[in-house]
Write an enzyme that holds these catalytic residues in place. Structure first.
Site, PDB file in Angstrom:
ATOM      1  CG  ASP A 185      -8.901   6.229  -1.754  1.00  0.00           C
ATOM      2  OD1 ASP A 185      -9.435   5.628  -0.822  1.00  0.00           O
ATOM      3  OD2 ASP A 185      -7.668   6.180  -1.976  1.00  0.00           O
TER       4      ASP A 185
ATOM      5  CG  HIS B  41      -5.256   4.900   0.675  1.00  0.00           C
ATOM      6  ND1 HIS B  41      -6.470   4.753   0.051  1.00  0.00           N
ATOM      7  CD2 HIS B  41      -5.028   3.727   1.303  1.00  0.00           C
ATOM      8  CE1 HIS B  41      -6.943   3.545   0.295  1.00  0.00           C
ATOM      9  NE2 HIS B  41      -6.090   2.908   1.060  1.00  0.00           N
TER      10      HIS B  41
HETATM   11  P1  NAD Z   1      -2.188  -9.778   2.688  1.00  0.00           P
HETATM   12  O1  NAD Z   1      -1.769  -9.928   4.120  1.00  0.00           O
HETATM   13  O2  NAD Z   1      -3.202 -10.713   2.125  1.00  0.00           O
HETATM   14  O3  NAD Z   1      -0.901  -9.866   1.757  1.00  0.00           O
HETATM   15  C1  NAD Z   1       0.274  -9.181   2.044  1.00  0.00           C
HETATM   16  C2  NAD Z   1       1.416 -10.061   1.597  1.00  0.00           C
HETATM   17  O4  NAD Z   1       2.628  -9.335   1.832  1.00  0.00           O
HETATM   18  C3  NAD Z   1       1.516 -11.375   2.392  1.00  0.00           C
HETATM   19  O5  NAD Z   1       1.593 -12.471   1.514  1.00  0.00           O
HETATM   20  C4  NAD Z   1       2.797 -11.193   3.202  1.00  0.00           C
HETATM   21  O6  NAD Z   1       3.481 -12.439   3.417  1.00  0.00           O
HETATM   22  C5  NAD Z   1       3.580 -10.279   2.264  1.00  0.00           C
HETATM   23  N1  NAD Z   1       4.695  -9.584   2.902  1.00  0.00           N
HETATM   24  C6  NAD Z   1       4.837  -9.196   4.190  1.00  0.00           C
HETATM   25  N2  NAD Z   1       6.042  -8.624   4.370  1.00  0.00           N
HETATM   26  C7  NAD Z   1       6.655  -8.644   3.162  1.00  0.00           C
HETATM   27  C8  NAD Z   1       7.923  -8.214   2.724  1.00  0.00           C
HETATM   28  N3  NAD Z   1       8.817  -7.665   3.548  1.00  0.00           N
HETATM   29  N4  NAD Z   1       8.237  -8.394   1.408  1.00  0.00           N
HETATM   30  C9  NAD Z   1       7.377  -8.979   0.555  1.00  0.00           C
HETATM   31  N5  NAD Z   1       6.154  -9.422   0.943  1.00  0.00           N
HETATM   32  C10 NAD Z   1       5.812  -9.258   2.223  1.00  0.00           C
HETATM   33  O7  NAD Z   1      -2.623  -8.253   2.499  1.00  0.00           O
HETATM   34  P2  NAD Z   1      -3.464  -7.614   1.307  1.00  0.00           P
HETATM   35  O8  NAD Z   1      -4.876  -7.638   1.681  1.00  0.00           O
HETATM   36  O9  NAD Z   1      -2.995  -8.179   0.024  1.00  0.00           O
HETATM   37  O10 NAD Z   1      -3.007  -6.075   1.443  1.00  0.00           O
HETATM   38  C11 NAD Z   1      -1.694  -5.678   1.167  1.00  0.00           C
HETATM   39  C12 NAD Z   1      -1.486  -4.226   1.561  1.00  0.00           C
HETATM   40  O11 NAD Z   1      -2.258  -3.347   0.738  1.00  0.00           O
HETATM   41  C13 NAD Z   1      -1.889  -3.879   2.982  1.00  0.00           C
HETATM   42  O12 NAD Z   1      -0.947  -2.988   3.539  1.00  0.00           O
HETATM   43  C14 NAD Z   1      -3.240  -3.193   2.814  1.00  0.00           C
HETATM   44  O13 NAD Z   1      -3.569  -2.379   3.902  1.00  0.00           O
HETATM   45  C15 NAD Z   1      -2.967  -2.401   1.562  1.00  0.00           C
HETATM   46  N6  NAD Z   1      -4.110  -1.910   0.804  1.00  0.00           N
HETATM   47  C16 NAD Z   1      -3.992  -0.703   0.197  1.00  0.00           C
HETATM   48  C17 NAD Z   1      -4.999  -0.206  -0.594  1.00  0.00           C
HETATM   49  C18 NAD Z   1      -4.876   1.133  -1.296  1.00  0.00           C
HETATM   50  O14 NAD Z   1      -5.842   1.568  -1.930  1.00  0.00           O
HETATM   51  N7  NAD Z   1      -3.771   1.831  -1.250  1.00  0.00           N
HETATM   52  C19 NAD Z   1      -6.179  -0.938  -0.733  1.00  0.00           C
HETATM   53  C20 NAD Z   1      -6.287  -2.179  -0.117  1.00  0.00           C
HETATM   54  C21 NAD Z   1      -5.232  -2.665   0.657  1.00  0.00           C
HETATM   55  C1  LMR Z   2      -8.732   0.199   1.607  1.00  0.00           C
HETATM   56  O1  LMR Z   2      -8.867   1.401   1.358  1.00  0.00           O
HETATM   57  O2  LMR Z   2      -9.603  -0.646   1.300  1.00  0.00           O
HETATM   58  C2  LMR Z   2      -7.480  -0.285   2.290  1.00  0.00           C
HETATM   59  O3  LMR Z   2      -6.540   0.738   2.378  1.00  0.00           O
HETATM   60  C3  LMR Z   2      -7.750  -0.979   3.571  1.00  0.00           C
HETATM   61  C4  LMR Z   2      -7.831  -0.083   4.793  1.00  0.00           C
HETATM   62  O4  LMR Z   2      -7.051  -0.315   5.734  1.00  0.00           O
HETATM   63  O5  LMR Z   2      -8.664   0.817   4.816  1.00  0.00           O
END
Ligand code: NAD
Ligand code: LMR
Length: 332
Positions: free
Chosen positions: A160, A188
Site C-alpha cells: 500500500d 491492509h
Molecule cells: P494463491 O491462491 O495463488 O496461493 C496461495 C497458496 O497458498 C496456494 O498454493 C495454496 O495451496 C496455499 N495454501 C493454502 N493453505 C495453505 C496452508 N495451510 N499452508 C500452506 N500453504 C497453503 O494466492 P496468492 O495470490 O499467492 O495470494 C496469497 C495471499 O496473499 C492471499 O491471502 C492474498 O489475499 C494475499 N495478498 C496479500 C497482499 C498484501 O499486501 N498483504 C497482497 C496480495 C495478496
Molecule cells: C491486494 O492488496 O492486492 C491484496 O490484498 C488483494 C486484495 O484482496 O485486495
C-alpha cells in the site's frame, strides 16, 4: 569470508505470489547480493506437484546465492530452523467474496502454523504475514505463539505504501524514488488511511512537501486516498487474480529494510503490534510509519496529526478491533 546462508520460509509457495517471490529471494533482492539463502517452501498436499515444479525451476535457474531448497507439505519440516518466515499461504479474495469468507478460512491456518513456528523456527525468527486478512492473521499468529517476541511479528502494508508512492509519482511526473515518507495507517484493507501530510519529493531546489507540489487538496484528501484503498480490488478486477508481482516485490522491500535498515531520513510503513502510539488501541496489528536499524523497527514518534487524519486513523482501528472479534468467533 562468505556469509552463512539464511533460511527463508515461504508458505503458499506454489501460489502466484510464491512463484514471483522465490526467484526474487534467490537473486538476493530480499537480503542483499552477498547473502546466501536456503529456501524453505511449504504448500498443502493438493499443491505438492506444483510445488515440486517450482523446486525444479529453482534448480534450473542456477542461482549462485541459492544454497539449498526444502519443498514440503510438512509444516514442521518447513519451519525447522528458519530465520525469516514469509507467510503467504492461504486463500485469496476473489471477485465478489466477502471479508468474512476469507477470514474464516485463513485465521485457522494462522493459529495452527503459529505453534510450528514457535517450536521449530530459529530463535529470533522474523515473521512477515502477507496472506489476508494480513493484520488479523498476524495478530492470531502472535497470540498463538506467545514465546515469539511480539516485535518479530509483522504484516505487509508496504504494498500500500508503494502504491501511494506510485500514485504521487504519476501525478507529479517525478521519479518514484524521489518521493518519500508517505504513511499507511491501519489495516491492509479499504479502510486503510494513506497519508501524505509528511511526504516529500526531492527536487533540484531541495525537498518539497507533496501538498505544496500537488496543489490539489481535494484530490489528496479524496481520489488519491480511494485509489490506494481500492487498488487491490482494481487489480483483481483487471487480472481476475489478486496482485502478485507487486506483492512479492513489496514483501522483499519490507524484509530488506527491516533486516538491513531504512535510509537516513526515510521511513516506511509496516503492520506492527500497537503499543498505544498515536492513541491507536494497544493489542492490534496496525500499520505505522517505522524506521529500522540493527534489525529492529521503531515507530516514528511525534508527527502532528490533523483532525481529518485522526478520524481516518480511528476508523481503520475500529475495523481492526471488529476483525479481531470476528477472528476469535471463527476460531471458537
Ligand atoms: P494463491 O491462491 O495463488 O496461493 C496461495 C497458496 O497458498 C496456494 O498454493 C495454496 O495451496 C496455499 N495454501 C493454502 N493453505 C495453505 C496452508 N495451510 N499452508 C500452506 N500453504 C497453503 O494466492 P496468492 O495470490 O499467492 O495470494 C496469497 C495471499 O496473499 C492471499 O491471502 C492474498 O489475499 C494475499 N495478498 C496479500 C497482499 C498484501 O499486501 N498483504 C497482497 C496480495 C495478496
Ligand atoms: C491486494 O492488496 O492486492 C491484496 O490484498 C488483494 C486484495 O484482496 O485486495
Amino acid at each position: 569470508m562468505a556469509k552463512e546462508p539464511v533460511r527463508v520460509l515461504v508458505t503458499g509457495a506454489a501460489g502466484q505470489i510464491g512463484y514471483a517471490l522465490v526467484p526474487m529471494i534467490a537473486r538476493g533482492i530480499m537480503l542483499g547480493p552477498d547473502q546466501p539463502v536456503i529456501l524453505h517452501m511449504l504448500d498443502i498436499p493438493p499443491a505438492a506437484e506444483a510445488l515440486n515444479g517450482v523446486r525444479m525451476e529453482l534448480i534450473d535457474a542456477a542461482f549462485p546465492l541459492l544454497k539449498g531448497v526444502v519443498a514440503t507439505t510438512d509444516v514442521v519440516e518447513a519451519c525447522t530452523g528458519v530465520n525469516i518466515a514469509v507467510m503467504v499461504g492461504g486463500f485469496p479474495r476473489k471477485e465478489g467474496m466477502e471479508r468474512k469468507d476469507v477470514m474464516s478460512k485463513n485465521v485457522s491456518i494462522y493459529k495452527s502454523q503459529a505453534s510450528a513456528l514457535e517450536n521449530y523456527a530459529a530463535a529470533n525468527c522474523k515473521v512477515l504475514v502477507v496472506a489476508n486478512p494480513a493484520n488479523t492473521n498476524a495478530l492470531i499468529l502472535k497470540e498463538f505463539a506467545p514465546s515469539i517476541p511480539e516485535k518479530n511479528i509483522t504484516c505487509l502494508t508496504r504494498l500500500d505504501h508503494n502504491r501511494a508512492l506510485g500514485q504521487i509519482s504519476e501525478r507529479l511526473n517525478v521519479q518514484v524514488s524521489d518521493v518519500k515518507n508517505v504513511i499507511i495507517w491501519g489495516n491492509h484493507s479499504s479502510s486503510q488511511y494513506p497519508d501524505v501530510n509528511h511526504a516529500t519529493v526531492k527536487t533540484p531546489a531541495g525537498e518539497k512537501p507533496v501538498r505544496e507540489l500537488v496543489k490539489d487538496d481535494a484530490w489528496l484528501n479524496g481520489g488519491f486516498i480511494t485509489t490506494v484503498q481500492q487498488r487491490g480490488a482494481a487489480i483483481i478486477k483487471a487480472r481476475k487474480l489478486s496482485s502478485a508481482l507487486s506483492a512479492a516485490s513489496s514483501a522483499c522491500d519490507h524484509i530488506r529494510d527491516w533486516v538491513l535498515g531504512t535510509p537516513e531520513g526515510t521511513w516506511v510503513s509496516m503492520g506492527v503490534y500497537s503499543d498505544g502510539s498515536y492513541n491507536v488501541p494497544a493489542g492490534l496489528i496496525y500499520s505505522f510509519p517505522v524506521t529500522c536499524s540493527g534489525g529492529e523497527w521503531k515507530i516514528v514518534q511525534g508527527l502532528p496529526i490533523d483532525e481529518l487524519s485522526r478520524k481516518k486513523m480511528d476508523l481503520t482501528a475500529e475495523e481492526l478491533s471488529e476483525e479481531k472479534a470476528l477472528a476469535y468467533s471463527c476460531l471458537s
